[in-house]
Write a protein that holds these residues in place. Structure first.
Motif, short mmCIF file in Angstrom:
data_model
loop_
_atom_site.label_atom_id
_atom_site.label_comp_id
_atom_site.label_asym_id
_atom_site.label_seq_id
_atom_site.Cartn_x
_atom_site.Cartn_y
_atom_site.Cartn_z
N MET A 80 71.65 45.42 77.87
CA MET A 80 71.32 46.60 77.06
C MET A 80 69.99 47.20 77.48
O MET A 80 69.84 48.43 77.57
CB MET A 80 71.30 46.21 75.58
N LEU A 81 69.03 46.36 77.74
CA LEU A 81 67.72 46.83 78.15
C LEU A 81 67.80 47.54 79.50
O LEU A 81 67.21 48.63 79.69
CB LEU A 81 66.76 45.65 78.24
N LEU A 82 68.56 46.98 80.41
CA LEU A 82 68.75 47.62 81.72
C LEU A 82 69.46 48.96 81.56
O LEU A 82 69.06 49.96 82.17
CB LEU A 82 69.55 46.70 82.64
N ALA A 83 70.50 48.99 80.74
CA ALA A 83 71.23 50.25 80.51
C ALA A 83 70.31 51.31 79.92
O ALA A 83 70.40 52.49 80.28
CB ALA A 83 72.42 49.99 79.59
N ALA A 84 69.44 50.91 79.02
CA ALA A 84 68.50 51.86 78.42
C ALA A 84 67.57 52.45 79.47
O ALA A 84 67.31 53.66 79.50
CB ALA A 84 67.70 51.16 77.32
N HIS A 85 67.04 51.60 80.34
CA HIS A 85 66.18 52.10 81.43
C HIS A 85 66.95 53.06 82.33
O HIS A 85 66.41 54.09 82.77
CB HIS A 85 65.64 50.92 82.24
N CYS A 86 68.21 52.73 82.61
CA CYS A 86 69.03 53.60 83.46
C CYS A 86 69.29 54.94 82.79
O CYS A 86 69.31 55.99 83.47
CB CYS A 86 70.36 52.91 83.78
N ALA A 87 69.49 54.93 81.49
CA ALA A 87 69.73 56.18 80.76
C ALA A 87 68.51 57.10 80.85
O ALA A 87 68.64 58.32 80.99
CB ALA A 87 70.07 55.89 79.32
N VAL A 88 67.32 56.51 80.77
CA VAL A 88 66.10 57.31 80.91
C VAL A 88 66.01 57.87 82.33
O VAL A 88 65.69 59.05 82.53
CB VAL A 88 64.86 56.46 80.58
N ARG A 89 66.32 57.04 83.30
CA ARG A 89 66.27 57.48 84.70
C ARG A 89 67.22 58.65 84.95
O ARG A 89 66.88 59.61 85.64
CB ARG A 89 66.61 56.32 85.62
N LEU A 115 64.18 51.05 71.43
CA LEU A 115 63.68 52.36 71.02
C LEU A 115 62.46 52.77 71.83
O LEU A 115 62.28 53.95 72.17
CB LEU A 115 63.35 52.35 69.52
N ASN A 116 61.62 51.82 72.15
CA ASN A 116 60.45 52.13 72.97
C ASN A 116 60.85 52.52 74.39
O ASN A 116 60.24 53.42 74.98
CB ASN A 116 59.49 50.94 73.00
N VAL A 117 61.87 51.86 74.93
CA VAL A 117 62.32 52.18 76.29
C VAL A 117 62.86 53.61 76.35
O VAL A 117 62.55 54.37 77.29
CB VAL A 117 63.39 51.18 76.77
N VAL A 118 63.68 53.99 75.37
CA VAL A 118 64.33 55.31 75.43
C VAL A 118 63.49 56.41 74.78
O VAL A 118 63.93 57.57 74.73
CB VAL A 118 65.74 55.28 74.78
N ARG A 119 62.30 56.10 74.35
CA ARG A 119 61.43 57.08 73.71
C ARG A 119 61.28 58.38 74.52
O ARG A 119 61.26 59.47 73.95
CB ARG A 119 60.06 56.47 73.43
N PRO A 120 61.19 58.31 75.87
CA PRO A 120 61.04 59.56 76.64
C PRO A 120 62.21 60.53 76.48
O PRO A 120 62.06 61.73 76.74
CB PRO A 120 60.93 59.07 78.09
N LEU A 121 63.37 60.05 76.04
CA LEU A 121 64.54 60.92 75.88
C LEU A 121 64.49 61.71 74.58
O LEU A 121 65.29 62.64 74.40
CB LEU A 121 65.83 60.09 75.91
N THR A 122 63.62 61.37 73.67
CA THR A 122 63.43 62.02 72.36
C THR A 122 64.76 62.38 71.70
O THR A 122 65.52 61.50 71.34
CB THR A 122 62.50 63.26 72.48
N ASP A 123 65.07 63.69 71.59
CA ASP A 123 66.26 64.12 70.83
C ASP A 123 67.58 63.74 71.48
O ASP A 123 68.64 63.91 70.87
CB ASP A 123 66.23 65.63 70.62
N LYS A 124 67.55 63.24 72.69
CA LYS A 124 68.78 62.75 73.31
C LYS A 124 69.17 61.37 72.78
O LYS A 124 70.22 60.84 73.14
CB LYS A 124 68.63 62.68 74.83
N VAL A 125 68.32 60.80 71.93
CA VAL A 125 68.58 59.48 71.34
C VAL A 125 68.96 59.65 69.88
O VAL A 125 68.30 60.37 69.13
CB VAL A 125 67.35 58.57 71.44
N THR A 126 70.04 58.99 69.47
CA THR A 126 70.41 58.91 68.05
C THR A 126 70.42 57.45 67.63
O THR A 126 71.08 56.62 68.26
CB THR A 126 71.79 59.52 67.77
N LEU A 163 60.88 56.95 61.29
CA LEU A 163 61.39 56.57 62.62
C LEU A 163 61.52 57.79 63.52
O LEU A 163 61.25 57.72 64.72
CB LEU A 163 62.74 55.86 62.47
N ARG A 164 61.92 58.90 62.95
CA ARG A 164 61.99 60.15 63.70
C ARG A 164 60.60 60.52 64.25
O ARG A 164 60.46 60.87 65.42
CB ARG A 164 62.52 61.26 62.78
N ALA A 165 59.58 60.40 63.40
CA ALA A 165 58.23 60.74 63.83
C ALA A 165 57.69 59.73 64.83
O ALA A 165 56.98 60.09 65.78
CB ALA A 165 57.31 60.81 62.61
N GLN A 166 58.04 58.46 64.65
CA GLN A 166 57.50 57.40 65.50
C GLN A 166 58.11 57.42 66.90
O GLN A 166 57.39 57.24 67.89
CB GLN A 166 57.77 56.04 64.84
#
Length: 273
Positions: A80-89, A115-126, A163-166
């Motif tokens: 899951m962690l690897l997939a999250a990094h790939c999604a950001v990439r 959540l910290n890993v995918v933080r750069p995706l902002t609104d692309k994350v639900t 969580l939205r703000a964080q």
């Protein structure tokens, strides 16, 4: 009911059926079959995988990623962690389902790390969860039995906003009443209690969100997916005797859901404090 909202939900559903987005699910073993069938019923293409050697290729190929921690262990979390990094990439939409993150520190810490890993995706994350799960992620007290929350989604609304703000993500609070926290807060009052009697309905909703996240719409993917599932559930219950027939009828209703049902049943509004 807002006719404009109904038109948006229908348009998004038709777009999913036409585009057939590929949704990669790094998900739990209990719900794989159910989630895949729900995705097929709305017209999307499910892919269930967790092998680390292929995840980068699969994330790049897919239109969206689901991460569901339901049957979490150290090996699945590494995937899951690897997939999250790939999604950001690859800048792919991500849906995180924090199943039971309120019942163990391992689950809770794992979701926060994701959540910290995918933080750069902002609104692309639900982030989609029940009240107990969402409140646990901000350290709030909540009451639960097993993995199902007794706390209402409304009581967890402030936690969702935090969580939205964080993390910059969108937050969907699932319950008797559903709330979606993004640029606006939406309140949805559709659905049926039988959804709680079939394994994996929340997990299936998370998979649906990923499908809707892959198409363009003025409404957030969480709102679109919840509206679609909730209205289909109401229709399915009209011809069901219990959870067994409901599960089958729900797939049929998702497959055939159309303009009339959405227009007459949708109870969606912008929520104002």
């Amino acid at each position: 009911m807002n006719n404009h909202f109904a038109t948006s939900v229908l348009g998004a559903l038709m777009a999913v059926r036409q585009q057939q987005p590929l949704v990669l699910n790094v998900t739990n073993m209990v719900v794989m079959n159910q989630s895949a069938n729900v995705l097929l019923a709305i017209g999307a293409s499910p892919l269930m995988a967790h092998c680390q050697q292929e995840l980068n290729e699969l994330v790049e190929l897919a239109q969206a990623l689901v991460i569901n921690i339901g049957t979490l262990d150290e090996h699945t979390f590494a995937s899951m962690l690897l997939a999250a990094h790939c999604a950001v990439r690859h800048q792919k939409p991500v849906v995180i389902d924090p199943v039971g993150c309120h019942v163990s520190q391992f689950r809770l810490g794992s979701v926060k790390q994701l959540l910290n890993v995918v933080r750069p995706l902002t609104d692309k994350v639900t982030l989609r969860g029940n009240a107990a799960e969402i409140m646990a992620l901000v350290g709030a007290n909540q009451t639960s039995i097993g993995l199902d929350a007794l706390t209402t989604s409304e009581a967890a609304l402030e936690s969702g906003k935090w969580l939205r703000a964080q993390y910059g993500c969108q937050v969907l609070l699932s319950g008797v009443v559903d709330y979606h926290v993004g640029e606006q807060v939406f309140k949805l009052q559709n659905g049926d209690a039988m959804l709680t009697k079939v394994t994996g309905m929340g997990c299936s909703l998370s998979a649906m969100i990923a499908a809707f996240a892959s198409i363009n719409s003025e409404l957030p993917a969480g709102v679109l997916a919840t509206s679609t599932l909730a209205i289909a559930a109401e229709l399915a219950m009209l011809q069901s005797q219990g959870p067994g027939s409901f599960q089958v009828n729900l797939l049929d209703q998702l497959y055939s859901l159309g303009a009339d049902a959405i227009a007459t049943r949708l109870v969606l509004q912008v929520h104002h404090d």
